[in-house]
Design an enzyme around this catalytic site. Sequence first.
Site, PDB file in Angstrom:
ATOM      1  N   GLY A   1       1.087  -1.385  -0.090  1.00  0.00           N
ATOM      2  CA  GLY A   1      -0.203   0.317   0.043  1.00  0.00           C
ATOM      3  C   GLY A   1       1.177   1.154  -0.225  1.00  0.00           C
ATOM      4  O   GLY A   1       0.647   2.360   0.675  1.00  0.00           O
TER       5      GLY A   1
ATOM      6  N   GLY B   1      -0.830   4.788  -1.095  1.00  0.00           N
ATOM      7  CA  GLY B   1      -1.748   5.345  -0.095  1.00  0.00           C
ATOM      8  C   GLY B   1      -1.842   6.169   0.857  1.00  0.00           C
ATOM      9  O   GLY B   1      -0.243   6.386   0.823  1.00  0.00           O
TER      10      GLY B   1
ATOM     11  N   VAL C   1      -1.086   5.990   4.360  1.00  0.00           N
ATOM     12  CA  VAL C   1      -0.709   5.632   5.267  1.00  0.00           C
ATOM     13  C   VAL C   1       1.344   5.867   4.335  1.00  0.00           C
ATOM     14  O   VAL C   1       2.005   6.582   4.998  1.00  0.00           O
ATOM     15  CB  VAL C   1      -0.772   5.440   6.122  1.00  0.00           C
TER      16      VAL C   1
ATOM     17  N   TYR D   1     -15.747  -6.241   5.424  1.00  0.00           N
ATOM     18  CA  TYR D   1     -14.181  -5.860   5.734  1.00  0.00           C
ATOM     19  C   TYR D   1     -14.198  -6.156   7.503  1.00  0.00           C
ATOM     20  O   TYR D   1     -12.946  -6.221   7.692  1.00  0.00           O
ATOM     21  CB  TYR D   1     -14.691  -3.705   5.673  1.00  0.00           C
TER      22      TYR D   1
ATOM     23  N   PRO E   1      -5.637   2.656  13.984  1.00  0.00           N
ATOM     24  CA  PRO E   1      -6.055   3.196  13.653  1.00  0.00           C
ATOM     25  C   PRO E   1      -7.860   3.624  13.754  1.00  0.00           C
ATOM     26  O   PRO E   1      -8.589   2.648  13.683  1.00  0.00           O
ATOM     27  CB  PRO E   1      -5.591   3.950  12.078  1.00  0.00           C
TER      28      PRO E   1
ATOM     29  N   ASN F   1      -9.921   6.462  12.339  1.00  0.00           N
ATOM     30  CA  ASN F   1     -10.277   7.715  11.473  1.00  0.00           C
ATOM     31  C   ASN F   1     -10.130   8.126  10.214  1.00  0.00           C
ATOM     32  O   ASN F   1      -9.160   9.121  10.865  1.00  0.00           O
ATOM     33  CB  ASN F   1     -11.722   7.926  11.192  1.00  0.00           C
TER      34      ASN F   1
ATOM     35  N   ASP G   1     -26.190   7.685   9.101  1.00  0.00           N
ATOM     36  CA  ASP G   1     -24.791   7.683   9.737  1.00  0.00           C
ATOM     37  C   ASP G   1     -24.195   6.892  10.430  1.00  0.00           C
ATOM     38  O   ASP G   1     -23.348   7.555  10.880  1.00  0.00           O
ATOM     39  CB  ASP G   1     -26.085   8.220  11.478  1.00  0.00           C
TER      40      ASP G   1
END
Length: 320
Positions: free
Chosen positions: A12, A15, A17, A141, A168, A170, A276
């Site tokens: 990644g 990405g 991070v 997920y 982590p 959000n 929500d």
Amino acid sequence: RFFIIMRIAVTGGNGLVGSSIKAIAHQYPEHEFVFLKRSDCELASRMAVMTFFSSAYNRFDCIIHLAAKVGGLFMNLDSNVEMFSENIKINENILFACKKYGIKRGIFCLSSCIYPCNPSRFPMDESMIHESPPHPSNEGYAYAKRMLEVQCRQHNKAYGTEYICVVPVNLYGPYDNFSIKNGHVIPAIMNRFHGEKAKKDGKFTVYGTGRPYRQFLYAPDFAKIICDVLLDKKYDNTEPLICCNDETTIKEMVGTLAESMDISVDKLEWDTSKSDGCMKKTVDNSKLCKYYPEFKFTSLQDGLKETYKWFCDNRETLRQ
Ligand code: GDP
């Protein structure tokens, strides 16, 4: 001085991070980071992963496994099947390669959104990942990532590896995916509002009631935590580690975001017909603070300002 050089694969690598790690890799000059992009290796394919890791050029001491199929609430609601299937395959292939090619230490990225939606208590700590089912909106997920925690634990037990799962909250920051449809709340709204700002009668619509609580973490802060945990070894065990900052409501966060984009808060409209998602998923960072008491988190205000500046400077090339 005698340097021991660690060669670290970062999946990644392009990405949110991965790019933030790239930006600070020079702070760890005795180690070499190799950033894997999708074009280097399709991680959901066992054959592609084995071909990549079997090359003599691709020998690593450590791994930072960040690659995953990820998206915001509205993407998860649409694609739970793919979220589960692709993430399970990616993680299984990576761990198979880690075992086969002797990668002894690594950081594996989970997320606080895999936690129970009706936990026995708040804030939730590291022991509660599997306590009860996740929120149905992102079940695919969440279960795939929960299995990554199980897999890492089993590898550690069976093969004596040091695979640490970090959790982590959000994440947001430069290099994010700013997709209006599939992105997480901060990049999606930033992109949408930026487009509306250019119009004469721009509408600044936010989805949901604004009442859900969220914790946000600036991706460059998380990148630093990952590299420190992997390399300084102050964190001397392999149990999962929650990484988070303060909690706010979506309403407060959007107010701060609007301010950093020079948009008056009175202009915000709430479309309460939209979901929500989970109302609250507060997690506890006291273990992280115990091991890294000096760590300074970037405030939401500063992080949003930096992110918006980056967004404006990189309009042509950013992911969306
Ligand atoms: P989550 O934290 O895993 O639920 O994922 P998100 O980053 O997508 O955040 C979702 C929260 O932000 C929900 O409470 C949404 O109702 C709210 N929200 C408000 N506007 C938006 C938007 O434009 N996009 C997204 N993704 N979420 C929004």
